[in-house]
Design a protein around this motif. Structure first.
Motif: not given
Length: 175
Positions: A77-93
């Motif tokens: 099982v392979e998981l790939e993650a990356f940050v797509t967008w940020t707000h002030r202090s938050s990050m969507e992954v």
């Protein structure tokens, strides 16, 4: 978007984790426990978020976790993650999970998910994060659609707090 911060390329946060699925990772159907997959998603998402902001992070939410194909015992099982967008202090992954039959080489997407992390300062309080810079079409598509997902999360959060408040009894309010 914060004008004072330099955007960080998505490639800086990209993180990959590979595990072999053992019998202890599976249920009575011989497929991987969903909770184990969720644990891995949280772990790889945190790594991606930390790589983006270079600060401690905490999970704020996980949403849109879609299980599309089972992961079987003996597969990788392979998981790939990356940050797509940020707000002030938050990050969507964004996380995509793939299973691979190591004998045939067949690979397939098994789970996709979005998680939100908040960066913390030395006092454990939310702190600003730099914006993200997408580098290819997939990254741009995820980045451009992120504000809509953020708005839905905020709406869901507001509704959750409104519902919780309306379930409070008069006796609870006296406490």
């Amino acid at each position: 978007m914060r004008e004072d911060a330099n955007p960080i390329p998505v490639s800086q946060s990209r993180s990959i984790m590979t595990e072999l699925v053992f019998p202890t990772d599976t249920n009575h159907h011989g497929t991987m426990f969903g909770g184990t997959v969720m644990k891995y998603i949280d772990k790889i998402s945190a790594i991606a978020a930390i790589r983006h902001c270079r600060k401690p992070v905490v999970t704020a939410s996980t949403d849109s976790m879609d299980f599309v194909s089972p992961i079987r015992m003996g597969e990788a099982v392979e998981l790939e993650a990356f940050v797509t967008w940020t707000h002030r202090s938050s990050m969507e992954v964004y996380v995509v999970v793939r299973a691979e039959n190591l004998f045939t080489g067949e690979r397939r997407v098994t789970v996709t998910a979005f998680s939100t992390f908040v960066a913390l300062n030395e006092q454990g309080k939310p702190t600003a994060v730099p914006p993200v810079m997408p580098g290819n079409d997939q990254e741009r598509k995820l980045h451009d659609s992120a504000p809509e997902r953020h708005a839905l999360r905020m709406k869901r959060r507001q509704e959750r707090f409104s519902t919780a408040d309306s379930e409070t009894t008069d006796d609870d309010r006296k406490l």
